[in-house]
Structures are given as C-alpha cells and as structure tokens.
Design a protein around this motif. Structure first.
Motif, PDB file in Angstrom:
ATOM      1  N   VAL A 189       0.865  -1.182   0.000  1.00 33.66           N
ATOM      2  CA  VAL A 189       0.000   0.000   0.000  1.00 33.66           C
ATOM      3  C   VAL A 189       0.900   1.230   0.000  1.00 33.66           C
ATOM      4  O   VAL A 189       1.668   1.450   0.942  1.00 33.66           O
ATOM      5  CB  VAL A 189      -0.934   0.018   1.217  1.00 33.66           C
ATOM      6  CG1 VAL A 189      -1.793   1.269   1.207  1.00 33.66           C
ATOM      7  CG2 VAL A 189      -1.807  -1.234   1.233  1.00 33.66           C
ATOM      8  N   ASN A 198       1.309   5.494  -0.461  1.00 32.83           N
ATOM      9  CA  ASN A 198       0.523   6.719  -0.375  1.00 32.83           C
ATOM     10  C   ASN A 198       1.411   7.941  -0.154  1.00 32.83           C
ATOM     11  O   ASN A 198       2.560   7.827   0.305  1.00 32.83           O
ATOM     12  CB  ASN A 198      -0.508   6.628   0.755  1.00 32.83           C
ATOM     13  CG  ASN A 198       0.115   6.748   2.139  1.00 32.83           C
ATOM     14  OD1 ASN A 198       0.591   5.752   2.674  1.00 32.83           O
ATOM     15  ND2 ASN A 198       0.103   7.951   2.712  1.00 32.83           N
ATOM     16  N   ASN A 199       0.880   9.087  -0.527  1.00 28.80           N
ATOM     17  CA  ASN A 199       1.457  10.391  -0.206  1.00 28.80           C
ATOM     18  C   ASN A 199       0.526  11.089   0.773  1.00 28.80           C
ATOM     19  O   ASN A 199      -0.622  10.671   0.981  1.00 28.80           O
ATOM     20  CB  ASN A 199       1.631  11.239  -1.471  1.00 28.80           C
ATOM     21  CG  ASN A 199       2.765  10.713  -2.335  1.00 28.80           C
ATOM     22  OD1 ASN A 199       3.778  10.248  -1.822  1.00 28.80           O
ATOM     23  ND2 ASN A 199       2.579  10.770  -3.648  1.00 28.80           N
ATOM     24  N   CYS A 210      -2.307  11.703   9.182  1.00 28.96           N
ATOM     25  CA  CYS A 210      -1.965  10.466   8.480  1.00 28.96           C
ATOM     26  C   CYS A 210      -1.259   9.495   9.414  1.00 28.96           C
ATOM     27  O   CYS A 210      -1.512   8.291   9.388  1.00 28.96           O
ATOM     28  CB  CYS A 210      -1.083  10.771   7.273  1.00 28.96           C
ATOM     29  SG  CYS A 210      -0.643   9.297   6.305  1.00 28.96           S
ATOM     30  N   TRP A 256       6.200   8.150  -4.146  1.00 27.30           N
ATOM     31  CA  TRP A 256       5.487   7.770  -2.937  1.00 27.30           C
ATOM     32  C   TRP A 256       6.320   8.094  -1.705  1.00 27.30           C
ATOM     33  O   TRP A 256       7.522   7.862  -1.660  1.00 27.30           O
ATOM     34  CB  TRP A 256       5.164   6.276  -2.952  1.00 27.30           C
ATOM     35  CG  TRP A 256       4.396   5.848  -4.160  1.00 27.30           C
ATOM     36  CD1 TRP A 256       4.850   5.149  -5.227  1.00 27.30           C
ATOM     37  CD2 TRP A 256       3.023   6.135  -4.434  1.00 27.30           C
ATOM     38  NE1 TRP A 256       3.864   4.951  -6.151  1.00 27.30           N
ATOM     39  CE2 TRP A 256       2.723   5.545  -5.692  1.00 27.30           C
ATOM     40  CE3 TRP A 256       2.012   6.816  -3.739  1.00 27.30           C
ATOM     41  CZ2 TRP A 256       1.459   5.626  -6.260  1.00 27.30           C
ATOM     42  CZ3 TRP A 256       0.757   6.895  -4.317  1.00 27.30           C
ATOM     43  CH2 TRP A 256       0.483   6.311  -5.552  1.00 27.30           C
ATOM     44  N   ALA A 308      -9.648   2.989   3.942  1.00 25.54           N
ATOM     45  CA  ALA A 308      -8.756   3.612   2.969  1.00 25.54           C
ATOM     46  C   ALA A 308      -9.487   4.528   2.018  1.00 25.54           C
ATOM     47  O   ALA A 308      -8.965   5.550   1.586  1.00 25.54           O
ATOM     48  CB  ALA A 308      -8.026   2.517   2.178  1.00 25.54           C
ATOM     49  N   SER A 365      -9.348  10.656   2.202  1.00 21.40           N
ATOM     50  CA  SER A 365      -8.763  11.516   1.180  1.00 21.40           C
ATOM     51  C   SER A 365      -8.235  12.814   1.777  1.00 21.40           C
ATOM     52  O   SER A 365      -7.380  13.470   1.189  1.00 21.40           O
ATOM     53  CB  SER A 365      -9.800  11.814   0.096  1.00 21.40           C
ATOM     54  OG  SER A 365     -10.948  12.426   0.669  1.00 21.40           O
ATOM     55  N   HIS A 372      -4.679  11.802   2.546  1.00 23.88           N
ATOM     56  CA  HIS A 372      -3.876  11.202   1.486  1.00 23.88           C
ATOM     57  C   HIS A 372      -4.104  11.908   0.160  1.00 23.88           C
ATOM     58  O   HIS A 372      -5.233  12.091  -0.278  1.00 23.88           O
ATOM     59  CB  HIS A 372      -4.241   9.713   1.316  1.00 23.88           C
ATOM     60  CG  HIS A 372      -3.971   8.900   2.535  1.00 23.88           C
ATOM     61  ND1 HIS A 372      -4.956   8.592   3.438  1.00 23.88           N
ATOM     62  CD2 HIS A 372      -2.825   8.356   3.004  1.00 23.88           C
ATOM     63  CE1 HIS A 372      -4.437   7.859   4.411  1.00 23.88           C
ATOM     64  NE2 HIS A 372      -3.145   7.715   4.170  1.00 23.88           N
ATOM     65  N   GLU A 373      -3.013  12.288  -0.479  1.00 21.81           N
ATOM     66  CA  GLU A 373      -3.131  12.802  -1.838  1.00 21.81           C
ATOM     67  C   GLU A 373      -3.422  11.663  -2.801  1.00 21.81           C
ATOM     68  O   GLU A 373      -4.088  11.837  -3.803  1.00 21.81           O
ATOM     69  CB  GLU A 373      -1.832  13.499  -2.249  1.00 21.81           C
ATOM     70  CG  GLU A 373      -1.597  14.830  -1.550  1.00 21.81           C
ATOM     71  CD  GLU A 373      -0.330  15.487  -2.023  1.00 21.81           C
ATOM     72  OE1 GLU A 373       0.436  14.813  -2.726  1.00 21.81           O
ATOM     73  OE2 GLU A 373      -0.116  16.657  -1.695  1.00 21.81           O
ATOM     74  N   ALA A 374      -2.862  10.479  -2.499  1.00 22.83           N
ATOM     75  CA  ALA A 374      -3.062   9.325  -3.363  1.00 22.83           C
ATOM     76  C   ALA A 374      -2.902   8.067  -2.539  1.00 22.83           C
ATOM     77  O   ALA A 374      -2.207   8.057  -1.533  1.00 22.83           O
ATOM     78  CB  ALA A 374      -2.045   9.343  -4.512  1.00 22.83           C
ATOM     79  N   LEU A 375      -3.560   7.011  -2.955  1.00 24.72           N
ATOM     80  CA  LEU A 375      -3.446   5.740  -2.273  1.00 24.72           C
ATOM     81  C   LEU A 375      -3.457   4.650  -3.331  1.00 24.72           C
ATOM     82  O   LEU A 375      -4.340   4.604  -4.182  1.00 24.72           O
ATOM     83  CB  LEU A 375      -4.614   5.540  -1.301  1.00 24.72           C
ATOM     84  CG  LEU A 375      -4.531   4.323  -0.380  1.00 24.72           C
ATOM     85  CD1 LEU A 375      -3.380   4.471   0.597  1.00 24.72           C
ATOM     86  CD2 LEU A 375      -5.843   4.156   0.383  1.00 24.72           C
ATOM     87  N   HIS A 376      -2.447   3.796  -3.282  1.00 27.95           N
ATOM     88  CA  HIS A 376      -2.302   2.775  -4.323  1.00 27.95           C
ATOM     89  C   HIS A 376      -2.011   1.443  -3.664  1.00 27.95           C
ATOM     90  O   HIS A 376      -1.134   1.341  -2.819  1.00 27.95           O
ATOM     91  CB  HIS A 376      -1.168   3.155  -5.282  1.00 27.95           C
ATOM     92  CG  HIS A 376      -0.920   2.127  -6.346  1.00 27.95           C
ATOM     93  ND1 HIS A 376      -1.753   1.956  -7.422  1.00 27.95           N
ATOM     94  CD2 HIS A 376       0.088   1.211  -6.493  1.00 27.95           C
ATOM     95  CE1 HIS A 376      -1.290   0.986  -8.183  1.00 27.95           C
ATOM     96  NE2 HIS A 376      -0.181   0.514  -7.643  1.00 27.95           N
TER      97      HIS A 376
END
Length: 264
Positions: free
Chosen positions: A8, A10-11, A20, A58, A84, A88, A91-95
């Motif tokens: 996982v 994330n930024n 965060c 990341w 998750a 938002s 988190h700017e992004a979550l992958h």
C-alpha cells in the motif's frame, strides 16, 4: 493457499502529516492483522538517502504479508477495516499493489551441519543446559515451560537453523510431497509451524533424503515439535555436551532416547 505481499503506497497532503500518522498507527496495523489472510504488517517511509537523486512518487508504504486462498477477499477486508477509501483528507493518493512470489525464498545460510551446530551453541549460550549448579533453582518442568514460551515468540529462522518447505525438499532432496506429508502424519519428521497453516522442516533431520531414526520417539516425549527440535539441537548434559540430532545422524538412537527421557 497462496503466499503473497500487498503493498500500500501513499502520499500525504501537506499539513496533514499528523492526521496520516494517526490513521496508520500501530493500533491501526494491529487492527489490519485481524483481516483473515494477513499475517504481518509494517509501515515504512521514504528515507532521505536513496540510490539515485531523482524524485520519488510515494512517501509512505505499508507491506502486508499474506497467506490466502483468494487475495481479493484480503484486499476487500483490508479496505473495509482501514477506511482507505474515506481518508482523502490525509492522502493525496493511495495505491494498493499485489505481488506474488516468482521464485523460492533464498536466504544466506551456512552448511546444514555447521549451521545446526552453531545454532545449538548460540542457544546454549543464551539458556545454559540444566546442571547440578542450577538444578536447585529451577526444575526441568519450569525450564521446559519457559523454553516453550520463548520459542513461541521467536521466528523459526532465528533459532532452528536451516529450514525449508515442501517445494525445496522435493526439488533438492527428492522427497515427494505425499511422502513428506505421510511422515508428518506419523510424527516421523519435525514440522515447525510458520504462519497460517504453513510448515517448514529443519534440514538437519534428513540424511540421504530420509528422516533420521528416533525423531518420532523424541516427539512423543517432548509433546511439542518446537520443544523437540530445540532439545535436539542443543548440547545435552546427559550426552556429555554432545548435540542429540548429530548423534541421531550417527545412528546412536538408544543413547539419545535415554537422554531424552531424562530431559523432556
């Protein structure tokens, strides 16, 4: 059953670092471990020192080690518990990425014989064998109970010496899985649990592709595979400081079993 890793990435939105960190705290990771199929979890952050000077996409990563029949259920369970999809603001992004093994796990180890002996010596240094000097302070039963608790909290690789799973044994020692499982059911080999439903087998118990004689008798006396293997690889005061499994490899079964009856 599949062994795999979920990554996982994330930024974090600038100014939301504390939020965060709270979201991905130790308690949150402990909660994630309740998802069926997840056996370990660790969060990492991108370090300043890198292999190149380029930018990195990341900033944070969580690695989940999994053992599951259907990895999709693990992902769904992880999302449901972690929330998750609802973070938002932090988190700017979550992958989420899914990785499965493409090779067997390789570890740097010495020869089986030497590693088993050295592992036994290290164990003996940490926890000396029962002698007349310390017999007055602790009974064999107390030491056995304490040792079982200690072994249960340690990784197999940290105390048992070289171990391997059925795939390695079939490829390198020509032991078919069906034969290995039959030996395991009959307590003719020592199988150490590692993770959910997975077992590994100490290599020092095999000679010419077969388990050394006497294993089943030691297992019956010790009543637990970890205790049995721990005793087999430690210098025994009842064997003049020699290591039981090494004597089994030399067909000295009677001597080892006599010592086991006095120790286990």
């Amino acid at each position: 059953m599949q062994d795999c890793k979920l990554i996982v990435l994330n930024n974090v939105v600038t100014g939301c670092e504390d939020e965060c960190n709270d979201w991905c705290s130790d308690a949150r990771l402990d909660d994630a471990l309740q998802v069926p199929g997840i056996v370990s979890a660790q969060r990492l952050r991108c370090a300043e020192l890198q292999g190149d000077l380029g930018s990195h996409r990341w900033s944070y990563m969580v690695i989940f080690e999994c053992q599951a029949e259907d990895i999709r259920q693990v992902i769904d369970g992880l999302k449901a518990r972690s929330g998750a999809e609802g973070n938002s603001a932090a988190h700017e992004a979550l992958h989420i990425s899914y990785f499965e093994p493409s090779t067997d796990l390789k570890r740097k180890t010495a020869l089986v014989h030497g590693s088993a002996v050295r592992g036994a010596q290290l164990s003996a240094e940490k926890d000396p064998p029962l002698t007349p000097v310390n017999a007055a302070r602790s009974s064999e039963a107390d030491l056995t109970q304490q040792r079982r608790g200690d072994l249960g909290s340690m990784r197999v690789e940290d105390w048992a010496g070289p171990v391997a799973g059925p795939t390695y044994l079939e490829a390198n020692l020509q032991i078919p899985r069906s034969t290995l499982h039959r030996w395991q059911r009959r307590n003719q080999v020592i199988a150490l649990r590692k993770g959910l439903g997975r077992h590994v087998f100490p290599l020092a118990q095999f000679v010419d592709g077969r388990p050394v004689p006497g294993i089943s008798d030691v297992l019956a006396l010790a009543k637990h595979p970890r205790l049995a293997w721990s005793w087999l690889i430690r210098p025994s005061p009842h064997l003049d400081g020699r290591i039981p499994v090494e004597l089994l490899r030399e067909d000295m079964v009677a001597e080892v079993l006599q010592a086991a009856r006095l120790s286990c």
